[in-house]
Design a protein around this motif. Structure first.
Motif, PDB file in Angstrom:
ATOM      1  N   THR A 159       0.829  -1.208   0.000  1.00 30.77           N
ATOM      2  CA  THR A 159       0.000   0.000   0.000  1.00 30.77           C
ATOM      3  C   THR A 159       0.861   1.254   0.000  1.00 30.77           C
ATOM      4  O   THR A 159       0.645   2.182  -0.794  1.00 30.77           O
ATOM      5  N   ALA A 160       1.848   1.296   0.892  1.00 29.51           N
ATOM      6  CA  ALA A 160       2.736   2.459   0.959  1.00 29.51           C
ATOM      7  C   ALA A 160       3.536   2.612  -0.322  1.00 29.51           C
ATOM      8  O   ALA A 160       3.779   3.728  -0.790  1.00 29.51           O
ATOM      9  N   LEU A 161       3.938   1.478  -0.912  1.00 29.02           N
ATOM     10  CA  LEU A 161       4.721   1.516  -2.141  1.00 29.02           C
ATOM     11  C   LEU A 161       3.904   2.101  -3.287  1.00 29.02           C
ATOM     12  O   LEU A 161       4.403   2.932  -4.060  1.00 29.02           O
ATOM     13  N   ALA A 162       2.653   1.677  -3.406  1.00 31.59           N
ATOM     14  CA  ALA A 162       1.791   2.210  -4.470  1.00 31.59           C
ATOM     15  C   ALA A 162       1.601   3.709  -4.306  1.00 31.59           C
ATOM     16  O   ALA A 162       1.645   4.470  -5.289  1.00 31.59           O
ATOM     17  N   ALA A 163       1.407   4.154  -3.068  1.00 34.62           N
ATOM     18  CA  ALA A 163       1.215   5.582  -2.820  1.00 34.62           C
ATOM     19  C   ALA A 163       2.485   6.373  -3.143  1.00 34.62           C
ATOM     20  O   ALA A 163       2.427   7.442  -3.761  1.00 34.62           O
ATOM     21  N   ALA A 164       3.644   5.859  -2.731  1.00 38.63           N
ATOM     22  CA  ALA A 164       4.914   6.540  -3.011  1.00 38.63           C
ATOM     23  C   ALA A 164       5.176   6.601  -4.510  1.00 38.63           C
ATOM     24  O   ALA A 164       5.617   7.624  -5.044  1.00 38.63           O
ATOM     25  N   ASN A 165       4.910   5.498  -5.209  1.00 37.48           N
ATOM     26  CA  ASN A 165       5.121   5.476  -6.658  1.00 37.48           C
ATOM     27  C   ASN A 165       4.229   6.488  -7.362  1.00 37.48           C
ATOM     28  O   ASN A 165       4.688   7.221  -8.248  1.00 37.48           O
ATOM     29  N   ASP A 166       2.966   6.548  -6.966  1.00 38.84           N
ATOM     30  CA  ASP A 166       2.044   7.520  -7.582  1.00 38.84           C
ATOM     31  C   ASP A 166       2.511   8.952  -7.328  1.00 38.84           C
ATOM     32  O   ASP A 166       2.476   9.799  -8.230  1.00 38.84           O
ATOM     33  N   GLU A 167       2.945   9.213  -6.113  1.00 38.57           N
ATOM     34  CA  GLU A 167       3.404  10.564  -5.758  1.00 38.57           C
ATOM     35  C   GLU A 167       4.626  10.971  -6.575  1.00 38.57           C
ATOM     36  O   GLU A 167       4.674  12.072  -7.151  1.00 38.57           O
ATOM     37  N   LEU A 168       5.621  10.089  -6.657  1.00 34.62           N
ATOM     38  CA  LEU A 168       6.862  10.445  -7.339  1.00 34.62           C
ATOM     39  C   LEU A 168       6.700  10.427  -8.856  1.00 34.62           C
ATOM     40  O   LEU A 168       7.305  11.245  -9.557  1.00 34.62           O
ATOM     41  N   ALA A 169       5.876   9.503  -9.372  1.00 33.92           N
ATOM     42  CA  ALA A 169       5.613   9.499 -10.813  1.00 33.92           C
ATOM     43  C   ALA A 169       4.882  10.768 -11.221  1.00 33.92           C
ATOM     44  O   ALA A 169       5.138  11.334 -12.293  1.00 33.92           O
ATOM     45  N   GLY A 170       3.989  11.253 -10.359  1.00 35.50           N
ATOM     46  CA  GLY A 170       3.306  12.501 -10.643  1.00 35.50           C
ATOM     47  C   GLY A 170       4.232  13.699 -10.630  1.00 35.50           C
ATOM     48  O   GLY A 170       4.073  14.639 -11.411  1.00 35.50           O
ATOM     49  N   ALA A 171       5.233  13.656  -9.760  1.00 36.37           N
ATOM     50  CA  ALA A 171       6.156  14.788  -9.628  1.00 36.37           C
ATOM     51  C   ALA A 171       7.267  14.770 -10.671  1.00 36.37           C
ATOM     52  O   ALA A 171       7.694  15.825 -11.151  1.00 36.37           O
ATOM     53  N   PHE A 172       7.734  13.579 -11.049  1.00 33.84           N
ATOM     54  CA  PHE A 172       8.924  13.489 -11.911  1.00 33.84           C
ATOM     55  C   PHE A 172       8.672  12.800 -13.245  1.00 33.84           C
ATOM     56  O   PHE A 172       9.559  12.803 -14.104  1.00 33.84           O
ATOM     57  N   GLY A 173       7.490  12.220 -13.417  1.00 31.29           N
ATOM     58  CA  GLY A 173       7.180  11.539 -14.669  1.00 31.29           C
ATOM     59  C   GLY A 173       7.226  10.030 -14.516  1.00 31.29           C
ATOM     60  O   GLY A 173       8.107   9.491 -13.840  1.00 31.29           O
TER      61      GLY A 173
END
Length: 386
Positions: A159-173
């Motif tokens: 769960t935390a991994l999915a949230a972190a991935n979404d956050e960073l993909a949104g910020a950096f692509g």
């Protein structure tokens, strides 16, 4: 085109022939440039192939970063469609060599390229961060991404991994971030996680070994289960991910960087935390051993020792926080104040501070450092390395 017969696959032969084939491609490209260049042509550009076709397997594209490689692949798929379409009505014919050269080395295109900003310090680098969904891990991923790296976030918390991935993909692509579930205590899971990173990004340059936990108990209340859990994650886990990174670095033959996130407690003893302190000390000594093993192949191994990173760190949630607060007879706010006051600099330490030290070791700023330790603890005389 990679010579490969899918009916009689011989991967070892393919691997053995690739260096010679790529060298021959570079020679051919230089000859093409020499045949077609004009007096005012820009200097020859990167002579390496971007698109590699492997019969029965598919297409690989290589470029300065994941986004450029992906776009190159999309262009080539369109080229395939054009060839297929042309072949349905007649015969496909490519541009004359000279015309193709004049497009590739167009002076206005060169002027545009000359105005592009310089690559960031980690452009083209691929990093894998264990514990990547936690406070220090995510802050580290942000720091590396800001410098142009591609980052694989490895964590056991889905769960935390999915949230972190979404956050960073949104910020950096989305091209620059990939998640992978990894339990660092399981050999098969670690091997699979590294294989995933290689498939996604083509290799590995940086390992940040950060997955962790924290425990606190007087020695007579330290169960064998608690002792083994610390050793499994903080000692065996660091061994497993380092071993896999070393295998990749040696196969790639271009060096590599390993950064361990250990702890002040690996150098300075702490009451009611014998399992944690011992496991962290093992991490530090493992790093020293690996620095010796990797130096000849330009594989650098260094350690960052945090202390008292309360904010944003998952290890401070739940029992560990309660136990440490109980040890020092205070609460969370009092514990943070106590840690700040006991430091020489009287300052709090945050995940971003640890990430800055990790970036230093992962970058060329520390190109002549291996086997070293940076303490990011606001100053603690007990943990001075000398």
């Amino acid at each position: 085109v990679i010579e490969f017969d899918p009916a009689n696959p011989d991967i070892d032969a393919v691997v053995a022939n690739i260096p010679e084939d790529i060298a021959a491609y570079r020679v051919d490209y230089q000859a093409y440039y020499d045949r077609c260049k004009h007096d005012n042509s820009p200097a020859v550009r990167d002579p390496n192939a971007v698109v590699y076709l492997m019969p029965g397997v598919g297409m690989f594209t290589f470029a300065k970063d994941k986004a450029t490689a992906r776009i190159s692949g999309e262009f080539y798929v369109n080229a395939i469609n054009v060839m297929r379409g042309a072949s349905t009505v007649s015969t496909y014919v490519g541009l004359p060599e000279q015309e193709a050269f004049d497009i590739e080395y167009w002076l206005l295109e060169e002027a545009k390229l000359a105005r592009m900003p310089k690559p960031k310090s980690l452009a083209g680098q691929i990093a894998l961060v264990t514990g990547g969904a936690g406070g220090i891990g995510k802050a580290t991923a942000v720091r590396l991404l800001r410098e142009g790296a591609c980052v694989v976030l490895a964590d056991i918390d889905e769960t935390a991994l999915a949230a972190a991935n979404d956050e960073l993909a949104g910020a950096f692509g989305k091209d620059f971030v990939r998640p992978v579930i990894v339990n660092v205590t399981k050999e098969e899971a670690v091997i699979a996680g590294f294989a995933h990173a290689v498939v996604e990004f083509g290799g590995l340059d940086i390992l940040v070994s950060n997955a962790g936990l924290a425990s606190s108990a007087p020695i007579e209340e330290t169960t064998l289960e608690l002792w083994n859990k610390n050793m499994d994650i903080l000692s065996t886990g660091y061994f497993l991910v380092s071993r896999e990174a070393f295998r990749l670095f040696r196969a790639q033959k271009i060096g590599g960087n390993v950064v361990f996130v250990a702890s002040k407690n690996g150098l300075a003893a702490s009451p009611n935390a014998s399992a944690y302190c011992t496991a962290k000390a093992a991490e530090i000594h493992l790093a020293r051993c690996l620095a010796l093993e990797g130096a000849g192949e330009q594989i650098r191994v260094n350690v960052v020792n945090p202390d008292a990173v309360l904010r944003g760190s998952k290890i401070w949630a739940g029992e560990w926080l309660e136990q440490r607060a109980s040890t020092y007879k205070t609460d969370k706010d009092g514990l943070e104040e106590m840690y700040r006051e006991r430091s020489l600099l009287k300052r709090s330490v945050f995940p971003e501070d640890i990430a800055e030290a990790i970036y230093f070791f992962a970058s060329d700023a520390s190109a002549k450092s291996t086997g070293n330790i940076i303490n990011v603890d606001a100053g603690n005389a007990q943990s001075f390395t000398r």
